[in-house]
Design an enzyme around this catalytic site. Sequence first.
Site, PDB file in Angstrom:
ATOM      1  N   ASN A  83       2.114-107.578 -50.195  1.00 20.73           N
ATOM      2  CA  ASN A  83       2.544-106.971 -48.945  1.00 20.73           C
ATOM      3  C   ASN A  83       1.863-105.612 -48.760  1.00 20.73           C
ATOM      4  OD1 ASN A  83       4.153-106.696 -46.552  1.00 20.73           O
ATOM      5  ND2 ASN A  83       5.737-107.930 -47.550  1.00 20.73           N
ATOM      6  N   HIS A 113      -6.323 -90.630 -67.821  1.00 24.79           N
ATOM      7  CA  HIS A 113      -7.061 -89.434 -68.207  1.00 24.79           C
ATOM      8  C   HIS A 113      -6.503 -88.906 -69.530  1.00 24.79           C
ATOM      9  CE1 HIS A 113      -8.771 -89.197 -64.114  1.00 24.79           C
ATOM     10  NE2 HIS A 113      -7.583 -89.638 -63.754  1.00 24.79           N
ATOM     11  N   ALA A 158      12.620-103.655 -57.991  1.00 26.17           N
ATOM     12  CA  ALA A 158      12.059-102.608 -57.141  1.00 26.17           C
ATOM     13  C   ALA A 158      12.179-101.236 -57.793  1.00 26.17           C
ATOM     14  CB  ALA A 158      12.768-102.610 -55.792  1.00 26.17           C
ATOM     15  N   LYS A 164       5.337-100.871 -70.669  1.00 29.63           N
ATOM     16  CA  LYS A 164       5.268-101.736 -71.849  1.00 29.63           C
ATOM     17  C   LYS A 164       5.250-103.198 -71.409  1.00 29.63           C
ATOM     18  CE  LYS A 164       7.580 -98.482 -74.913  1.00 29.63           C
ATOM     19  NZ  LYS A 164       8.720 -98.230 -75.814  1.00 29.63           N
ATOM     20  N   ARG A 178      12.776-101.859 -68.267  1.00 30.38           N
ATOM     21  CA  ARG A 178      13.355-102.530 -69.435  1.00 30.38           C
ATOM     22  C   ARG A 178      13.863-103.913 -69.037  1.00 30.38           C
ATOM     23  NH1 ARG A 178      15.474 -97.185 -69.938  1.00 30.38           N
ATOM     24  NH2 ARG A 178      14.823 -96.170 -71.869  1.00 30.38           N
ATOM     25  N   ARG A 181      17.734-109.120 -68.512  1.00 29.94           N
ATOM     26  CA  ARG A 181      18.225-110.430 -68.913  1.00 29.94           C
ATOM     27  C   ARG A 181      17.142-111.474 -68.735  1.00 29.94           C
ATOM     28  NH1 ARG A 181      19.687-114.267 -65.099  1.00 29.94           N
ATOM     29  NH2 ARG A 181      20.025-113.595 -62.950  1.00 29.94           N
TER      30      ARG A 181
END
Length: 202
Positions: A83, A113, A158, A164, A178, A181
Amino acid sequence: MNQRERMLAGLPYKAWLDGLTEERTACRQKIYDFNMLPPKERKKIPEMLKYIIGKTGENIWIEAPFQCDYGWNIEVGENFFANYNFTVLDIGKVTIGANVQIAPNVSLYTAGHPIHPESRNTGYEYGIPITIGDNVWIGGNSVILPGVTIGNNVIIGAGSVVSKNIPDNMIAVGNPCRVIREITEEDRKYYYKNREFDVPIE
């Protein structure tokens, strides 16, 4: 190794040497033409994107405005949709699988950087690849940082900042992002929270 080769190898490089400025300028012209496409000519969008992006499936759609550095360092699979305000700093390779949906204002940053100011002031930067699997949905205003791999069937909520790797079949959200579930078979019957589909979804 010239600076382009260093960039592609994930090594410190200087972005204004060895033709890199000219390559970015050529991409900016393509991006400008794409972003200025009149609404009546929207049928040209897939063709123009295939001219910008290094490798695509047959079915691709990005809503303008779109920004990237090189274009040729991006690969997207079949049925790709992004989008408005999709930004890709494709200094490092960006590889995106099939059936990926990207909400507005999402950014993929392979570029970085050095941390120390004296090192940073030398002008050296780097690009570390980003990989996104199949059947991924990335929520609006999310940022994917250098070196991240997002697995298959993942939802990124969102406003997330993904620093990670995220395993397959997970919902992940937050800053830093994180896992909250796993996606399960039970989720199939709902279209939003506890609201069940009232139409067949086969």
